[in-house]
Motif scaffolding. Structure first.
Motif, short mmCIF file in Angstrom:
data_model
loop_
_atom_site.label_atom_id
_atom_site.label_comp_id
_atom_site.label_asym_id
_atom_site.label_seq_id
_atom_site.Cartn_x
_atom_site.Cartn_y
_atom_site.Cartn_z
N HIS A 26 -5.03 2.85 7.07
CA HIS A 26 -4.20 2.78 5.87
C HIS A 26 -2.78 3.26 6.17
CE1 HIS A 26 -7.96 2.17 3.74
NE2 HIS A 26 -8.42 3.28 4.29
N THR A 27 -1.78 2.50 5.72
CA THR A 27 -0.41 2.95 5.87
C THR A 27 0.06 3.72 4.64
OG1 THR A 27 0.47 0.87 4.98
CG2 THR A 27 0.15 1.01 7.37
N VAL A 28 -0.62 3.55 3.52
CA VAL A 28 -0.30 4.25 2.27
C VAL A 28 -1.61 4.54 1.54
CG1 VAL A 28 2.05 3.39 1.85
CG2 VAL A 28 0.09 1.97 1.23
N LEU A 29 -1.53 5.43 0.54
CA LEU A 29 -2.66 5.72 -0.33
C LEU A 29 -2.19 5.75 -1.78
CD1 LEU A 29 -4.55 8.68 1.44
CD2 LEU A 29 -5.21 6.26 1.39
N PRO A 30 -3.05 5.41 -2.72
CA PRO A 30 -2.70 5.63 -4.13
C PRO A 30 -2.67 7.12 -4.43
CG PRO A 30 -4.94 4.81 -3.92
CD PRO A 30 -4.34 4.72 -2.56
N ARG A 82 1.39 -2.07 2.70
CA ARG A 82 2.47 -2.67 1.91
C ARG A 82 3.01 -3.94 2.53
NH1 ARG A 82 6.87 0.67 2.67
NH2 ARG A 82 7.95 -0.31 0.94
N LEU A 83 2.52 -4.32 3.70
CA LEU A 83 3.17 -5.38 4.47
C LEU A 83 3.20 -6.71 3.74
CD1 LEU A 83 4.57 -6.29 7.03
CD2 LEU A 83 2.32 -6.69 8.05
N ARG A 84 2.10 -7.10 3.11
CA ARG A 84 2.11 -8.42 2.50
C ARG A 84 3.11 -8.50 1.34
NH1 ARG A 84 -3.93 -9.24 0.29
NH2 ARG A 84 -4.28 -8.40 2.36
N THR A 85 3.25 -7.41 0.58
CA THR A 85 4.26 -7.40 -0.49
C THR A 85 5.66 -7.50 0.10
OG1 THR A 85 2.85 -6.11 -1.96
CG2 THR A 85 5.21 -6.03 -2.37
N LEU A 86 5.92 -6.78 1.17
CA LEU A 86 7.23 -6.85 1.81
C LEU A 86 7.51 -8.24 2.36
CD1 LEU A 86 7.04 -3.45 3.72
CD2 LEU A 86 8.55 -3.96 1.79
#
Length: 648
Positions: A137-141, A632-636
């Protein structure tokens, strides 16, 4: 901070506080190369001098002196000052757990040390995000991070998350919540608190928390991929005709489709199984025949060897992997990043190439992917190729999966099936079916066992007797794969049993003897099989893929294991003539479709399955693919593509 809390509570729309992602300005020059993770691993960093003050501080806090060098590497030359001001920064040192950092802080701070100390909660938040990165994971909620803090007795986890954001230790991002409510959120804590679009009717968004290290990597990767697309100029005239002839001459329809896609686009995704690796090899050969500087990079040395065999020397030329261009076409990713392999860099710091194919793309973590892409020159072609059913990267990110989901470039799905009974079995697993296959030549053998002891016995029998006799594959070309290192039939037990049979000895070099089969893992996701040559005061000498590697004595326990039996994660990117997959009953809960697919596809000619998990095996295959990682990559990527369309 008020903005974050208002959006999390639903009182305000995120659109009121956050601007749309801004695309990076397009330039004709590549960005300065990002330093890549050292392929040589920690032992390549050399000795580190530990200042007397730091050594004294560690002793005062009850920490082992061995942490000194690691603390200097993690915290820099000012490690003593950092730890005196904030003892919980010891968590930044690899291998340190929260309980140990708490003990260190108590010894230094005494009664002033408390579970709600903002220094403690901030360091814990960073540590939890680093731990999440180890799971991809690059981020977490925010809820997942707060839940993690609660497990370590933080009195106000939600407030601690807010403080970590407020202090800048953790960054907050907005991300589109996709239609199914999950986006690219994965296993750690759910979908990431999607919010509605508010009064302005905008798209739903969610908040995600991460570290600047991975944020910069994902943003740099997205911008670099967009740069390749925007600076690529499709060929015309005679060059276009050359590409059309190359596509017509491709060996298979899927290879022709890939050659055609690469002719028209600066970024292409290609997916398929083991047999489909011939298609990017055909692309590289075609590009080199057109006079382009084309290269392909695999995840492992074994993958590079198999790629070189597919490429072959061109007509009338000798050498490795198509020497019509400058140097061998077949590389490894780590070799390219380290500058040991490949074309070198031009005067602007970019790789001196026109086309790069990266095989085994699911094994690319986001930092290595960013380092590769940022080093590609403007106008170059990049093809990311791999099998999406395999286990993912050992580090953060899911680069290939996000690029496929974003749909921002041409995608070629191979129609070339893997051959033989093993290929038929593995193809079914990828589709969620565990089929019985006809294996007249005993290509696939199922060996049922009742318990772990029998599993170990039958595994040794298969490797040493049955497979050599019935299949003709010697023990040194047969690989045992099991779910974990521990347990009654994990790698430790299996390796001990296989060593006793194949290379008995006293283990005089830190548990190893000359002739022992080993795997060297200098860093996460990097595993090199080898053989012990010798050992002395300097370290353990290994023979790995034809080169000698000396592992310092202090690094042997951390980076070298016996290698007759390994895990599926260690086996990714490599294949052997025969594979024996061991499924002991106590490992049933570790199985999922990706693990089974990866383990069963490691044997080229033969697969034996030592089966002790009953219905857990078909259930693992039938269940859906592993939940995606939170990134987040696909959103970016989509934001970059939308900006390009608007600008056009």
């Amino acid at each position: 901070m008020a903005a974050v809390r208002a959006v999390e509570s639903g009182e305000r729309s995120a659109a009121e506080f956050f601007a749309e992602p801004r695309p990076a300005p397009r330039t004709r020059r590549p960005a300065a190369p990002r330093p890549a993770p050292a392929p040589g691993g920690p032992e390549a960093e050399g000795p580190v001098a530990v200042p007397e003050g730091l050594a004294g501080l560690l002793a005062e806090g009850g920490a082992p002196a061995a942490l000194g060098a690691r603390a200097v590497r993690a915290l820099g030359e000012g490690a003593e000052e950092v730890l005196r001001a904030d003892p919980w920064q010891l968590l930044a040192v690899p291998g340190v757990l929260p309980e140990q950092a708490d003990g260190f802080a108590r010894a230094l701070l005494g009664p002033a040390c408390g579970p709600g100390d903002e220094r403690r909660t901030g360091a814990l938040a960073v540590w939890l995000l680093e731990r999440a990165a180890l799971s991809g994971h690059t981020v977490l909620p925010p809820s997942a991070l707060a839940e993690g803090l609660g497990r370590y007795a933080v009195p106000d986890p939600d407030g601690a998350v807010g403080s970590a954001v407020d202090e800048g230790a953790v960054l907050a991002f907005e991300d589109d919540a996709e239609e199914d409510g999950t986006g690219s959120a994965g296993t750690a804590g759910g979908p990431g608190e999607p919010e509605d679009g508010g009064e302005d009717g905008g798209r739903p968004v969610r908040l995600l928390l991460g570290l600047d290290r991975y944020a910069l990597a994902e943003e740099g990767l997205a911008e670099g991929l967009a740069r390749l697309g925007s600076t690529f100029v499709p060929p015309g005239g005679e060059e276009a005709e050359g590409w059309r002839r190359a596509a017509a001459a491709a060996p298979t329809p899927s290879a022709a489709e890939l050659v055609g896609a690469a002719a028209r686009s600066g970024l292409v995704v290609h997916t398929g199984g083991e047999a489909a690796r011939a298609e990017p090899a055909a692309l590289v050969a075609a590009a080199r025949s057109l006079g382009l500087r084309a290269y392909a990079a695999a995840h492992s040395e074994d993958g590079r060897r198999r790629l070189a065999e597919l490429l072959g020397p061109p007509d009338g030329a000798a050498g490795d992997g198509g020497d019509a261009g400058p140097g061998p076409a077949a590389l490894t990713v780590d070799g390219l990043l380290a500058g040991r392999e490949g074309p070198g860099r031009d005067e602007e710091g970019a790789y001196a190439l026109d086309l790069l194919v990266v095989l085994d793309a699911p094994q690319l973590d986001v930092e290595r992917a960013a380092a590769l892409v940022e080093s590609l020159p403007d106008g170059a072609r990049l093809v990311l190729s791999g099998d999406p059913h395999l286990l993912g990267a050992a580090g953060p990110g899911q680069v290939l999966a996000d690029l496929v989901a974003a749909r921002v470039c041409p995608q070629v799905v191979s129609r070339t099936p893997d051959p033989g009974p093993v290929g038929e079995l593995v193809s079914g697993i990828g589709a969620g079916e565990l089929n019985r296959v006809e294996a007249p030549g005993r290509e696939v053998v199922i060996v049922p066992v009742r318990d772990a002891g029998e599993a170990v016995h039958r595994t040794v029998q298969l490797v040493c007797d049955s497979v050599p006799r019935a299949i003709g594959v010697p023990a040194e070309q047969t690989q045992v794969i099991t779910p974990g290192h521990g347990g009654a039939a994990g790698t430790r037990v299996l390796n001990a049993a296989l060593k006793e049979r194949l290379n008995p000895g006293p283990g005089r070099f830190g548990g190893f003897d000359p002739g022992d089969r080993v795997v060297h893992s200098p860093g996460p996701g990097r595993t090199a099989p080898g053989t012990v040559v010798s050992g002395d005061a300097e370290g353990l000498r290994l023979e790995c893929a034809g080169r000698t590697v000396t592992v310092p004595r202090e690094r042997v326990a951390d980076t070298v294991r016996h290698g007759w039996a390994i895990t599926a994660h260690q086996a990714v990117g490599m294949r052997w003539p025969a594979a024996v997959v061991v499924l002991p009953g106590d490992a049933a809960q570790l199985l999922d479709r990706a693990w089974v697919y990866t383990a069963f596809s490691r044997g080229e000619r033969h697969l034996s399955v030592v089966h002790g998990v009953d219905q857990a095996l078909p259930q693992a295959v039938a269940q859906g693919p592993a939940r995606q990682r939170t990134t987040r990559l696909r959103t970016l990527l989509r934001a970059q593509a939308a900006a390009e369309r608007s600008a056009g």
